[in-house]
Write an enzyme that holds these catalytic residues in place. Structure first.
Site, mmCIF file in Angstrom:
data_model
loop_
_atom_site.group_PDB
_atom_site.id
_atom_site.type_symbol
_atom_site.label_atom_id
_atom_site.label_comp_id
_atom_site.label_asym_id
_atom_site.label_seq_id
_atom_site.Cartn_x
_atom_site.Cartn_y
_atom_site.Cartn_z
ATOM 1 N N ASN A 86 33.496 35.541 49.747
ATOM 2 C CA ASN A 86 34.274 34.820 50.759
ATOM 3 C C ASN A 86 34.949 35.960 51.669
ATOM 4 O O ASN A 86 35.666 36.734 51.217
ATOM 5 C CB ASN A 86 35.272 33.742 50.186
ATOM 6 C CG ASN A 86 34.623 32.865 49.518
ATOM 7 O OD1 ASN A 86 33.491 32.525 49.660
ATOM 8 N ND2 ASN A 86 35.401 32.258 48.381
ATOM 9 N N HIS A 99 36.596 40.825 46.851
ATOM 10 C CA HIS A 99 36.192 40.521 45.602
ATOM 11 C C HIS A 99 34.805 39.796 45.569
ATOM 12 O O HIS A 99 34.741 38.938 46.495
ATOM 13 C CB HIS A 99 37.385 39.747 44.843
ATOM 14 C CG HIS A 99 37.945 38.578 45.698
ATOM 15 N ND1 HIS A 99 38.837 38.735 46.762
ATOM 16 C CD2 HIS A 99 37.513 37.286 45.673
ATOM 17 C CE1 HIS A 99 39.005 37.541 47.452
ATOM 18 N NE2 HIS A 99 38.360 36.707 46.706
HETATM 19 P P1 5GP Z 1 39.025 33.837 47.505
HETATM 20 O O1 5GP Z 1 39.674 32.339 47.902
HETATM 21 O O2 5GP Z 1 39.647 34.632 48.219
HETATM 22 O O3 5GP Z 1 37.665 33.962 47.739
HETATM 23 O O4 5GP Z 1 39.136 33.967 46.159
HETATM 24 C C1 5GP Z 1 40.322 33.972 45.576
HETATM 25 C C2 5GP Z 1 40.450 33.678 44.079
HETATM 26 O O5 5GP Z 1 41.507 34.561 43.345
HETATM 27 C C3 5GP Z 1 40.437 32.318 44.073
HETATM 28 O O6 5GP Z 1 39.539 31.841 43.101
HETATM 29 C C4 5GP Z 1 41.908 32.089 42.917
HETATM 30 O O7 5GP Z 1 41.722 31.209 41.944
HETATM 31 C C5 5GP Z 1 41.797 33.570 42.263
HETATM 32 N N1 5GP Z 1 43.227 34.010 41.961
HETATM 33 C C6 5GP Z 1 44.455 33.929 42.638
HETATM 34 N N2 5GP Z 1 45.519 34.496 42.243
HETATM 35 C C7 5GP Z 1 45.074 34.996 41.037
HETATM 36 C C8 5GP Z 1 45.705 35.660 40.063
HETATM 37 O O8 5GP Z 1 47.063 35.790 40.001
HETATM 38 N N3 5GP Z 1 44.792 36.077 38.836
HETATM 39 C C9 5GP Z 1 43.616 35.696 38.741
HETATM 40 N N4 5GP Z 1 43.064 36.217 37.680
HETATM 41 N N5 5GP Z 1 43.007 35.240 39.674
HETATM 42 C C10 5GP Z 1 43.776 34.550 40.852
#
Ligand code: 5GP
Ligand code: ZN
Length: 113
Positions: A86, A99
């Protein structure tokens, strides 16, 4: 910026997190709020805000190879999986540290929302 970045703090061990796998350039750990039976995040150790600002081909290569390795170790290599980056507001990025989501263990729908 990197001092407060959540994934920098996870990658450097400041926030204790079990790594599913790691390389010199990248670490993999389980998403805190999984959206599929297997949901692992693969992140570079160095801070990169998003794919849009990524410049290091070696790092990007390691991320992608580690994603495939995680899929194998999680047992979803044969059944199939998604690798998702994303990127930016329209991409739905909520953590501003590059990520890859490695997601599988269920049948994904297309197109994503
Ligand atoms: P994005 O929305 O930026 O593509 O994905 C971020 C991801 O990070 C989300 O799926 C969310 O659940 C995950 N996430 C957010 N905070 C944490 C955290 O403190 N630890 C872990 N392991 N995942 C996290
Ligand atoms: Zn970071």
């Amino acid at each position: 910026m990197t001092e407060k970045c959540l994934f920098c703090r996870i990658a450097n061990g400041e926030i204790p997190t079990k790594f599913v796998a790691e390389t010199g350039e990248a670490v993999a750990f389980r998403d805190i709020d999984p959206k599929s039976p297997v949901h692992v995040l693969v992140v570079p150790r160095q801070h990169v805000t998003s794919l849009a600002s990524a410049e290091d081909e070696e790092v990007l290569g390691q991320l992608m190879m580690l994603a495939a390795k995680v899929a194998r170790s999680e047992g979803i290599s044969e059944s199939g999986y998604r690798v998702i980056a994303n990127t930016g507001p329209d991409g739905g990025q909520s953590v501003d540290h590059l990520h890859l989501h490695v997601m599988g263990g269920r049948r994904m729908t297309w197109p994503p929302g």
